[in-house]
Design a protein around this motif. Structure first.
Motif, PDB file in Angstrom:
ATOM      1  N   LEU A   1       0.703  -1.106  -0.120  1.00  0.00           N
ATOM      2  CA  LEU A   1       0.155  -0.024   0.019  1.00  0.00           C
ATOM      3  C   LEU A   1       0.740   1.247   0.134  1.00  0.00           C
ATOM      4  CD1 LEU A   1      -2.758   1.496   0.170  1.00  0.00           C
ATOM      5  CD2 LEU A   1      -2.657   0.978   2.410  1.00  0.00           C
ATOM      6  N   ARG A   2       1.922   1.048   0.657  1.00  0.00           N
ATOM      7  CA  ARG A   2       2.921   2.350   0.935  1.00  0.00           C
ATOM      8  C   ARG A   2       3.281   2.621  -0.385  1.00  0.00           C
ATOM      9  NH1 ARG A   2       6.097   5.737  -0.083  1.00  0.00           N
ATOM     10  NH2 ARG A   2       7.519   6.779   1.500  1.00  0.00           N
ATOM     11  N   MET A   3       3.638   1.550  -1.205  1.00  0.00           N
ATOM     12  CA  MET A   3       4.344   1.711  -2.681  1.00  0.00           C
ATOM     13  C   MET A   3       3.073   2.313  -3.578  1.00  0.00           C
ATOM     14  SD  MET A   3       6.410  -1.887  -3.471  1.00  0.00           S
ATOM     15  CE  MET A   3       5.587  -1.999  -4.909  1.00  0.00           C
ATOM     16  N   ILE A   4       1.840   2.109  -3.499  1.00  0.00           N
ATOM     17  CA  ILE A   4       0.747   2.717  -4.188  1.00  0.00           C
ATOM     18  C   ILE A   4       0.719   4.226  -3.713  1.00  0.00           C
ATOM     19  CG2 ILE A   4      -1.743   2.557  -4.549  1.00  0.00           C
ATOM     20  CD1 ILE A   4      -1.558  -0.462  -3.933  1.00  0.00           C
ATOM     21  N   LEU A   5       0.765   4.342  -2.425  1.00  0.00           N
ATOM     22  CA  LEU A   5       0.863   5.828  -2.015  1.00  0.00           C
ATOM     23  C   LEU A   5       2.023   6.597  -2.603  1.00  0.00           C
ATOM     24  CD1 LEU A   5      -0.473   5.189   1.529  1.00  0.00           C
ATOM     25  CD2 LEU A   5      -1.905   6.266  -0.181  1.00  0.00           C
ATOM     26  N   GLY A   6       3.047   6.157  -2.670  1.00  0.00           N
ATOM     27  CA  GLY A   6       4.210   6.667  -3.203  1.00  0.00           C
ATOM     28  C   GLY A   6       4.072   7.015  -4.704  1.00  0.00           C
TER      29      GLY A   6
ATOM     30  N   LEU B   1       3.092  10.441   4.183  1.00  0.00           N
ATOM     31  CA  LEU B   1       3.867   9.003   3.671  1.00  0.00           C
ATOM     32  C   LEU B   1       4.771   9.006   4.930  1.00  0.00           C
ATOM     33  CD1 LEU B   1       4.436   9.544  -0.231  1.00  0.00           C
ATOM     34  CD2 LEU B   1       3.080   8.005   1.098  1.00  0.00           C
ATOM     35  N   GLU B   2       5.409  10.133   5.653  1.00  0.00           N
ATOM     36  CA  GLU B   2       6.366  10.201   6.782  1.00  0.00           C
ATOM     37  C   GLU B   2       5.523   9.360   7.839  1.00  0.00           C
ATOM     38  OE1 GLU B   2       7.838  13.879   7.980  1.00  0.00           O
ATOM     39  OE2 GLU B   2       8.484  14.263   5.864  1.00  0.00           O
TER      40      GLU B   2
END
Length: 136
Positions: A16-21, A38-39
């Motif tokens: 999910l973090r990759m998608i948000l990035g 993101l932080e």
């Protein structure tokens, strides 16, 4: 080989973090607030392995915010994360889905009590089968 319950959810969070990035890189969201979000997401990824219970509230907050801040990717948020963090995240799940996850959690706890291996993904697939299908 089955991965642990916690590791499974950490892997989903990383995805999910990759998608948000990627949303930020595609300039589909305002950078200022997105960078701070993101932080905080990275803080969750750091804290969760060290203190899974203590990180629950941050996880609930971030997953709920993901639905509100980024509705365009709501369908990409893994349903397992909603159940894992619980609380306000459960508002994004229909009752039938909550029932499925309750059964899944009961199976997991039973397996742990009996010292048996438990594969979250496999068991989830088995529960999703129609009622007339044999389930081991």
């Amino acid at each position: 080989m089955a991965i642990s319950y916690l590791d499974h959810h950490i892997a989903l969070l990383k995805h999910l973090r990759m998608i948000l990035g990627a949303l930020g890189e595609a300039e589909q969201v305002p950078e200022e607030n997105h960078g701070l979000f993101l932080e905080r997401f990275d803080e969750l990824l750091d804290e969760l392995p060290r203190d899974p219970v203590g990180a629950q509230y941050l996880g609930q907050d971030l997953i709920s915010q993901t639905f509100h801040r980024y509705p365009q990717i709501a369908h990409l948020v893994p349903r397992d994360l909603l159940w894992f963090f619980g609380g306000d995240c459960l508002h994004f799940m229909p009752d039938e889905e909550i029932e499925l996850y309750q059964q899944l959690d009961e199976r997991r706890h039973s397996a742990e009590e009996n010292g048996e291996p438990f594969d979250w993904t496999t068991e989830k697939q088995l529960l999703a089968l129609p009622d007339d299908t044999p389930k081991h």
